[in-house]
Design a protein around this motif. Structure first.
Motif, short mmCIF file in Angstrom:
data_model
loop_
_atom_site.label_atom_id
_atom_site.label_comp_id
_atom_site.label_asym_id
_atom_site.label_seq_id
_atom_site.Cartn_x
_atom_site.Cartn_y
_atom_site.Cartn_z
N LYS A 13 39.78 33.96 38.77
CA LYS A 13 38.87 34.29 37.66
C LYS A 13 38.14 33.09 37.06
N SER A 29 30.88 31.04 37.83
CA SER A 29 29.76 31.40 38.69
C SER A 29 28.90 32.48 38.05
N PRO A 80 32.68 32.96 43.90
CA PRO A 80 32.82 34.40 43.66
C PRO A 80 34.04 35.02 44.32
N TYR A 81 34.67 34.31 45.27
CA TYR A 81 35.77 34.88 46.04
C TYR A 81 37.12 34.25 45.69
N ARG A 141 34.82 45.37 40.61
CA ARG A 141 35.50 44.59 41.65
C ARG A 141 35.26 45.16 43.05
N ARG A 161 31.87 44.28 44.43
CA ARG A 161 31.74 42.88 44.85
C ARG A 161 32.47 42.60 46.16
N GLN A 176 35.26 32.61 39.33
CA GLN A 176 34.35 33.75 39.24
C GLN A 176 33.56 33.74 37.94
N GLN A 177 34.25 33.48 36.84
CA GLN A 177 33.59 33.53 35.54
C GLN A 177 32.54 32.44 35.41
N PRO A 193 29.66 41.36 35.19
CA PRO A 193 29.83 41.39 36.65
C PRO A 193 29.92 42.82 37.15
N GLU A 228 43.70 41.91 42.93
CA GLU A 228 43.29 40.86 41.99
C GLU A 228 44.45 39.93 41.64
#
Length: 669
Positions: free
Chosen positions: A317, A323, A313-314, A340, A343, A320-321, A337, A108
């Motif tokens: 953050k 989305s 999504p990829y 990790r 996903r 991602q957030q 979500p 991450e």
């Protein structure tokens, strides 16, 4: 939204765990025979699954747990184990790719450092658009990396020639799945579209749009998507595959759609076939006009948005957030979500699923297990051939067609017969987003190879690591994935009767579709035609209606005051009845001297597939919407119709598990 023209031909049935541990079996045999017999003849689902039900109480907060869900969870963990091993100690090129992909997704901190860097090359390509003629090549380039814009293009069965795949040009390129969202004016849609506008602004800002330009560029995106949405047909009208099929010569595309440059588009995708399907020429004519009539800057904004939305999504953050807040929380009703690792695994299956499938088969499918599955499936098919030959509802012509179709039916187990080209740009562990694009580009390339004559059976529409057993009507083949072939669906150490009762019955369920109400529309040669007479169709409908009526008298377990919806679950129940009858016939043919206790294993194998614990809310929802009978009904109904079950368990006619002769519904007499 990509709508595969023959998606309806591929109905996937997941196997489930038969929880019949040895200690539970010993406890049953220690009881007086009369008590065991009474329980078996009253509710065989509860009797056979007593051990599973006792050890699987419904957890707090869970709506349902099923043996099927356990199998799926096991297959998921097996995939994670494979990825962990590939990350630590890769043994070959494909494992190295998978291990790097997995490691980059789990890191991450690296994903955060990456920010929007993975999509910068795509954005630079888009930002280089200056003139109208630059738009079409950019559209083609995004399709190459798996980001559909303006429209969809994919490989699927040629409805006029089931032996080949052709490319389908169809409507798509919208961020919202239903084109009606863009034009509806009800309060709920208006509120949702306001949130959507905020989402578009957030992602545009993350891709570099200055704050003073964000609102205007979001307006341009939604304006262009609304223009495209108005050209789309309603989603409900696309349910019939024929509505999406119209074969045309590829040589005509350049002249018909000069601004979209569809001839050059095909070359960019590596497609050299002589024809494609383009069923909505008005849509593509209007899209061609939009390319010419709208300013390039508006197209640039729309293309940047589609890249950001697809890849969010990829990325880091903030992407991602944004989305998740819109797609996960608002549209899907999710609270948080997924973890990790989940996903990342889902992303790998999406973009590089066949790579992981290759490793899965090597690790989890011994050759002997595969051969055993083929043996059982072949014997069940032989039982269906014999059933057709003695059936009085089929006339001579239908019998000949059904027999020929079953003889031609292919049994494919484990993984597709043709492997892929795993020549892929090295991934490395530095950038998850970049690896996603590398894998998506590879996946798209391999999908495009499906297009052409003789390629219709090249791939499956399900991955080997996903538990599935399905009849592919277009290719007249039975598909059993590697993930399906594990205990208890096929335990090589289990009693043979259990194997037939579980795997054999599921096979019988699926292959009955080859010659049933669905299969009657495609003949043994793959020609689309109805080879049943009206009399034959009426005879099958009569049996189905009788089963529906019988089921409609059953209370729905867990849904107080509700009965099973017989007409809704009829087709599944009819196939279940067929599956149990055929598997039993195959088992008795293979094991004519099986003892009474061994024969009981067959019925235990069937019952264990449908073990479940369901809470009241889920039970009510399923009662209202599901096309599948609840587990107890699915277990008991076909067995109660089978005289052999009553003989094995000494159930008297008229008990809950043994219908009186006048009320028995036997499909294959």
């Amino acid at each position: 939204m990509t709508l595969r023209p023959l998606a309806c031909a591929l109905a996937i049935g997941l196997a489930a765990t038969v929880a019949l541990p040895a200690d539970a079996a010993k406890k049953r045999t220690s009881k007086p025979r009369t008590a065991a017999t009474s329980a078996a003849c009253t509710d065989f689902h509860a009797h056979a699954n007593a051990g599973w039900l006792a050890t699987h109480p419904l957890p707090a907060g869970a709506g349902a747990i099923t043996a099927l869900g356990e199998l799926d969870a096991r297959a998921t963990q097996q995939q994670i184990d494979l990825l962990d091993t590939a990350m630590r100690q890769p043994q070959d090129h494909v494992q190295k790719l998978l291990g790097d992909f997995w490691a980059s997704g789990l890191d991450e901190a690296a994903v955060e450092r990456d920010g929007a860097k993975p999509i910068q090359p795509l954005l630079a390509r888009i930002n280089a658009i200056r003139k109208t003629r630059d738009i079409a090549p950019s559209i083609a380039a995004l399709h190459q990396v798996g980001i559909p814009v303006a429209f969809d293009f994919g490989a699927d069965i040629d409805l006029a020639d089931l032996g080949r795949h052709i490319g389908y040009f169809s409507q798509g390129g919208l961020a919202l799945v239903d084109p009606a969202f863009y034009t509806r004016t009800d309060a709920g849609t208006v509120k949702m579209m306001a949130r959507y506008r905020e989402y578009v602004q957030t992602l545009l800002a993350l891709t570099g749009t200055p704050a003073k330009r964000v609102a205007e560029e979001a307006r341009q995106v939604i304006d262009l998507e609304t223009r495209i949405a108005r050209l789309h047909r309603p989603v409900a009208s696309l349910a019939d595959p024929r509505s999406q099929y119209a074969r045309i010569a590829t040589a005509t595309l350049g002249g018909q759609y000069p601004r979209l440059q569809l001839d050059a588009f095909l070359k960019a995708q590596g497609v050299n076939d002589d024809s494609v399907s383009l069923a909505n020429p008005e849509l593509f004519a209007q899209l061609d006009g939009l390319v010419g009539n709208l300013k390039p800057d508006q197209w640039k904004t729309y293309l940047r948005w589609r890249v950001a939305d697809t890849m969010a999504p990829y990325l880091s953050k903030p992407f991602q957030q944004a989305s998740f807040d819109f797609r996960g929380r608002l549209l899907a009703g999710q609270d948080a979500p997924a973890p990790r690792a989940q996903r990342v695994r889902e992303a790998i299956n999406l973009a590089a699923g066949p790579m992981l499938g290759r490793q899965y088969v090597t690790t989890y499918l011994p050759p002997a297990t595969r051969e055993r599955a083929i043996e059982i499936a072949t014997q069940v098919r032989a039982a269906l051939v014999a059933a057709v030959e003695r059936d009085t509802r089929f006339g001579p012509a239908a019998k000949a067609e059904a027999t020929a179709k079953l003889a031609a039916l292919k049994i494919e187990v484990g993984a597709p017969r043709r492997d892929l080209d795993y020549t892929v740009q090295p991934m490395g562990r530095g950038s998850f987003g970049a690896n996603m694009l590398i894998a998506s580009t590879w996946h798209h390339r391999e999908e495009m190879k499906r297009i052409g004559r003789g390629n219709a059976d090249r791939r499956w529409n399900v991955l080997p690591q996903q538990p599935a057993l399905t009849y592919d009507g277009a290719q007249n083949r039975l598909i059993i994935t590697a993930a399906m072939l594990q205990p208890p669906v096929l335990d090589p150490h289990a009693e043979i009767g259990v194997q037939y009762g579980a795997l054999g019955a599921l096979v019988g369920h699926e292959i009955s579709h080859a010659i049933g109400p669905r299969g009657r529309m495609v003949d043994a040669r793959g020609d689309v035609r109805d080879w049943w007479t009206a009399t034959e169709a009426g005879a099958w409908s009569d049996v189905g209606n009788r089963i529906a009526s019988r089921l409609g008298r059953h209370p729905y377990p867990g849904a107080s005051g509700t009965l099973v919806n017989g007409p809704r679950v009829r087709d599944i129940a009819l196939a279940d009845q067929s599956g149990v009858e055929l598997a039993w016939a195959a088992y008795r043919s293979a094991q004519p001297n099986a003892s009474r206790e061994a024969q009981q294993g067959f019925f235990n194998g069937w019952a264990g597939l449908w073990a479940e614990q369901v809470g009241p809310e889920v039970a009510v929802e399923r009662a209202q919407n599901s096309a599948y009978p609840p587990g107890p009904v699915r277990t008991n109904t076909p067995l109660a119709n089978l005289p052999a079950f009553g003989a094995v368990y000494a159930c008297k006619a008229g008990t809950p598990m043994q219908a009186v002769p006048a009320e028995r519904l036997i499909l294959w007499k």
